[in-house]
Design an enzyme around this catalytic site. Structure first.
Site, PDB file in Angstrom:
ATOM      1  N   ASP A   1     -35.932 -10.415 -40.280  1.00 16.15           N
ATOM      2  CA  ASP A   1     -36.278  -9.368 -41.228  1.00 16.15           C
ATOM      3  C   ASP A   1     -37.031 -10.065 -42.354  1.00 16.15           C
ATOM      4  OD1 ASP A   1     -34.435  -6.754 -43.060  1.00 16.15           O
ATOM      5  OD2 ASP A   1     -36.556  -7.287 -42.987  1.00 16.15           O
TER       6      ASP A   1
ATOM      7  N   LYS B   1     -42.567  -4.624 -51.017  1.00 12.89           N
ATOM      8  CA  LYS B   1     -42.459  -5.400 -52.249  1.00 12.89           C
ATOM      9  C   LYS B   1     -43.671  -6.258 -52.507  1.00 12.89           C
ATOM     10  CE  LYS B   1     -38.048  -4.428 -51.131  1.00 12.89           C
ATOM     11  NZ  LYS B   1     -37.693  -3.773 -49.851  1.00 12.89           N
TER      12      LYS B   1
ATOM     13  N   TRP C   1     -28.069  -6.425 -46.285  1.00 14.67           N
ATOM     14  CA  TRP C   1     -28.558  -5.164 -46.824  1.00 14.67           C
ATOM     15  C   TRP C   1     -27.732  -4.022 -46.244  1.00 14.67           C
ATOM     16  CZ3 TRP C   1     -32.990  -2.082 -44.388  1.00 14.67           C
ATOM     17  CH2 TRP C   1     -33.430  -1.065 -45.247  1.00 14.67           C
TER      18      TRP C   1
END
Lengths: 405, 429
Positions: free
Chosen positions: A215, A251, A134
């Site tokens: 993560d 999300k 990311w």
């Protein structure tokens, strides 16, 4: 009077969030936004989960609720429930009170607070991150004062995992180095290790005393199962070792804008966990004093009600299933069109994103000629696709692959 | 290749034994065994101690969160109404990195004035921030990055977290005289000397109104003199405005210091918070603004502020910003808010009068004039740490050890008990 900041240069647009900015400025009716990873329904609309609406309504209707400062570490029940969600209800680490959990501002905030803690209290200041990762990861760690090294991850030839390269690079890391691991649904590639590969990674890391920093931004989104998607984290914790975990509800609960997440630090003992928590507070206080109450209250409301929790798992699976179905549709449409190349990675990769393998020039071409908005590394957000828009995307990919180098 | 083979072989052997047989791991000690327990936060630690106290007489005049006359926290009616309107919204997506544009626009009007030319000319770089703390921290990080040799001058005393913020941003700190313990008022000549002696172009932290913890503010005339001296020295003024509306009950009045500096042409920075004046404490909603030379520079500076926010939290939280926009964007709700802020400010002003009169009636040998002269949520009582400790241990009254009393925690129900306790620990002074 002259400004003291007159020498400041304009910063470049954030590559990911900048995509949406460009998309919004495009007047074409055919435009598709496959940029930022926010879920869209089949109708292309953002989705507020039904269970979230209900939780919110419950909060609004409760006249006894106040909006005072919550503790520096956040809401207690939110923290407990979040640790349970990622580690499993029967986790010995939880039962032994060895986990310090701190509510933070979504995944970003959890990573940053964890990194600042490591900079202050850990003996190693280098973190190994996968290549690619990311776009915001290196910035988060750099600003926390850690130095960033890369380990091989994605193999463009296979569009899968470069497992040999990963093992070699982690094997060559200095003892005690921090290692960032995407718990599931690797962003941007969608390529995850198998459970056998995870086991090898775990053993290698423990043998070299490498410190895992997970993560976990997509728990539930990858496979549709919260437990399955937590498997990598749980096997590491089960071996009794220490690790850090950044969780996000952006999300999987659709709470993007409310910035809800948690940092968990799994320690060797309850005493250490308690001291660690007290030190993390010193990182948080000069950053924002205490985290925002609203999103965490929604999460806690849902997680503590077995009925709401169940409803959530159903809605979550619905989102994951739609994404999996979009992968299938895109793959089959490319096959049917006879687009040159092997596109099987579209159905092998997992989670919100597909790393198409398209290059920068092809992406620019697709944006210019077909109004397809995506990040220049070739990543597309499957959540932004619908049955209606798949054909247009297929046309764009086909044109890019056949006409552009 | 060889290592991978070895690992693969080990893995297949390992598959026969459960993971819990990793004895080597269990015998390893923690990475964190040398981590010391951190000291409790001096302010937030007070409420923790208060909550743990079982005494029915206990009084919390520690943290600055407003209480009504029944000692209960308050959710403003305008906030409840705004929340009713927001619930069921179909928008929960990410805000831009700079936050809610609407919320920021309304917030700038409060600080700079509804008809501010700077807003019209788009000269203000502004981003939504995580309340006052977040706004100060973003500014400190920005200052560090773009004026790397600079220091920050901080008043003595100040909110304790100010020191933490600039320290963690790695900006060196200096102090300037502010509070005069003898008069329990402003040490104006000391302040002006420090401003004069600071190197040209220094950065100063100023409390726009209702100074925390002392409640001592410069008069308008004094602000004008400070502004003139700042001009002569080309200093940068950074205003922390956490109590707009709370000091006098009138937000425009409370922004006077800022307006004076703007009139004098300073390019200032401002941290604004809705924690107290809208009771949105837990929502963490505020704003950082920097007045620039022109629109182009404002765009540039804003882009850089966003670059600091992105690796900290990506984008700010939505809910608090929606509440603020809903209220300030609706004339009826805004008018209701202004009424409710005035009620809170007036109650505090009323409690100041009552506390002072009670102490005087008890025959205290000391002067309590400062209780009504000081302004805002806090009274800097002049109590020593020893006296504060006695108040806590003997009377179950909780306040920070610098003698700061949160007037918002004083009620008609506890003011008599509080006055009596203060009198008891100070009467032999």
């Amino acid at each position: 009077m002259d400004s003291v900041f007159s020498k400041v240069d304009r910063a470049p647009e954030d590559p990911i969030l900048g995509v949406t900015v460009a998309y919004n400025n495009d007047p074409s009716p055919a435009k598709i936004n496959l940029g930022v990873g926010a879920y869209r329904t089949e109708e292309g609309k953002p989705l507020v989960l039904d269970v979230v609406r209900r939780a919110e309504q419950q909060l609004v209707n409760d006249p006894s609720r106040v909006k005072e400062y919550i503790p520096i570490v956040g809401l207690a029940d939110f923290n407990k429930l979040s640790a349970k969600l990622i580690l499993g209800g029967d986790s010995p680490a939880i039962q032994e009170s060895r986990v310090a959990t701190i509510q933070c501002l979504s995944g970003t905030g959890s990573l940053r607070v964890g990194a600042e803690f490591l900079k202050k209290h850990y003996h190693q200041s280098v973190i190994y991150i996968p290549k690619p990762t990311w776009g915001n990861h290196p910035k988060v760690f750099n600003l926390a004062g850690l130095s960033v090294e890369y380990y091989r991850y994605y193999d463009p030839a296979t569009r899968g995992l470069d497992f040999q390269g990963l093992l070699e690079d982690l094997g060559g890391a200095p003892s005690g180095a921090i290692v960032l691991l995407h718990a599931c649904a690797h962003n941007p590639t969608g390529v995850d290790p198998t459970s056998e590969q995870w086991e090898q990674i775990r053993q290698l890391m423990r043998s070299k005393s490498l410190l895992p920093f997970f993560d976990s931004a997509y728990q539930g989104f990858a496979s549709g199962s919260l437990d399955t998607d937590a498997h990598s984290v749980r096997t590491f914790v089960a071996d009794g070792g220490e690790c850090l975990i950044a969780q996000s509800y952006a999300k999987n609960m659709g709470l993007y804008g409310e910035r809800v997440g948690a940092l968990s630090i799994v320690c060797k003992s309850a005493d250490v966990a308690s001291k660690v928590e007290s030190q993390v507070k010193l990182v948080v206080r000069p950053m924002y004093s205490s985290p925002p109450i609203h999103g965490a209250s929604i999460v806690a409301t849902i997680l503590k009600s077995s009925e709401m929790y169940n409803d959530w798992t159903i809605e979550l699976k619905g989102m994951a299933d739609r994404i999996i179905s979009m992968r299938k549709q895109l793959f089959e449409a490319l096959q049917a069109k006879g687009t040159p190349g092997d596109w099987s990675h579209i159905i092998k990769q997992i989670g919100m994103f597909t790393f198409t393998g398209l290059n920068k020039e092809q992406v620019a071409f697709m944006t210019k000629e077909f109004h397809i908005y995506m990040t220049s590394d070739g990543r597309i957000s499957m959540a932004g696709l619908s049955s209606k828009t798949v054909p247009h995307l297929v046309d764009a990919i086909h044109a890019a692959v056949t006409r552009v180098g | 290749m060889a290592m991978a083979m070895t690992i693969r072989n080990a893995a297949s052997r390992r598959a026969m034994n459960p993971i819990s047989a990793d004895f080597s791991l269990r015998s390893m000690s923690s990475w964190w065994k040398n981590v010391e327990p951190a000291p409790k936060d001096p302010i937030l630690g007070v409420t923790e101690a208060f909550l743990a106290d079982p005494s029915p007489d206990k009084v919390n005049v520690g943290v600055g969160a407003y209480r009504d006359d029944n000692g209960k926290p308050v959710v403003l009616e305008c906030v409840r109404e705004a929340e009713r309107r927001i619930a069921g919204s179909s928008f929960m997506e990410y805000l831009p990195m700079g936050g809610s544009v609407k919320m920021v626009e309304e917030t700038l009007k409060l600080a700079y004035g509804d008809d501010s030319e700077f807003i019209k000319d788009k000269r203000i770089a502004a981003v939504q921030a995580l309340s006052g703390t977040g706004a100060c921290r973003l500014f400190a990080d920005f200052q560090k990055r773009f004026c790397p040799g600079s220091q920050i001058y901080i008043p003595v005393p100040t909110w304790s977290n100010h020191h933490n913020i600039w320290r963690d941003a790695d900006v060196p700190q200096k102090t300037y005289h502010y509070y005069h313990p003898e008069t329990k008022g402003l040490n104006f000549s000391g302040l002006m000397d420090d401003v004069k002696n600071a190197p040209e172009g220094s950065f100063f932290l100023l409390h726009a109104c209702a100074h925390n913890p002392t409640g001592v503010d410069p008069t308008d005339e004094q602000w004008r003199e400070i502004s003139q001296l700042f001009k002569a020295k080309k200093h940068f003024a950074f205003f922390d405005m956490a109590y707009q509306g709370f000091a006098s009950g009138d937000p425009a009045r409370d922004a006077k210091s800022i307006r004076i500096f703007l009139e004098d042409g300073h390019h200032i920075g401002i941290s604004q918070s809705y924690a107290k004046n809208m009771g949105l404490y837990g929502q963490r909603v505020g704003c950082l603004s920097v007045l620039c030379e022109d629109e182009k520079q404002a765009v540039t500076v804003k882009s850089q502020l966003q670059q600091l926010a992105r690796p900290m939290y990506s984008n700010p939280p939505l809910h608090g910003a929606q509440i603020v926009s809903t209220i300030l964007g609706d004339p009826e709700l805004k008018s209701l808010w202004l009424k409710e802020v005035k009620i809170m400010a007036d109650r505090i002003i009323g409690m100041r009068t009552t506390l002072r009169e009670s102490l005087e009636k008890l025959g205290s040998p000391l002067s309590w004039e400062h209780v009504t002269k000081q302004i805002g949520m806090f009274c800097y009582s002049g109590l020593t740490p020893k006296q504060v400790d006695r108040l806590t241990s003997e009377y179950h009254i909780y306040m920070t050890r610098n003698g700061r009393i949160s007037m918002a925690g004083v009620t008609t129900g506890n003011v008599g008990y509080l006055a009596n306790a203060i009198h008891e620990v100070t009467k032999s002074s």
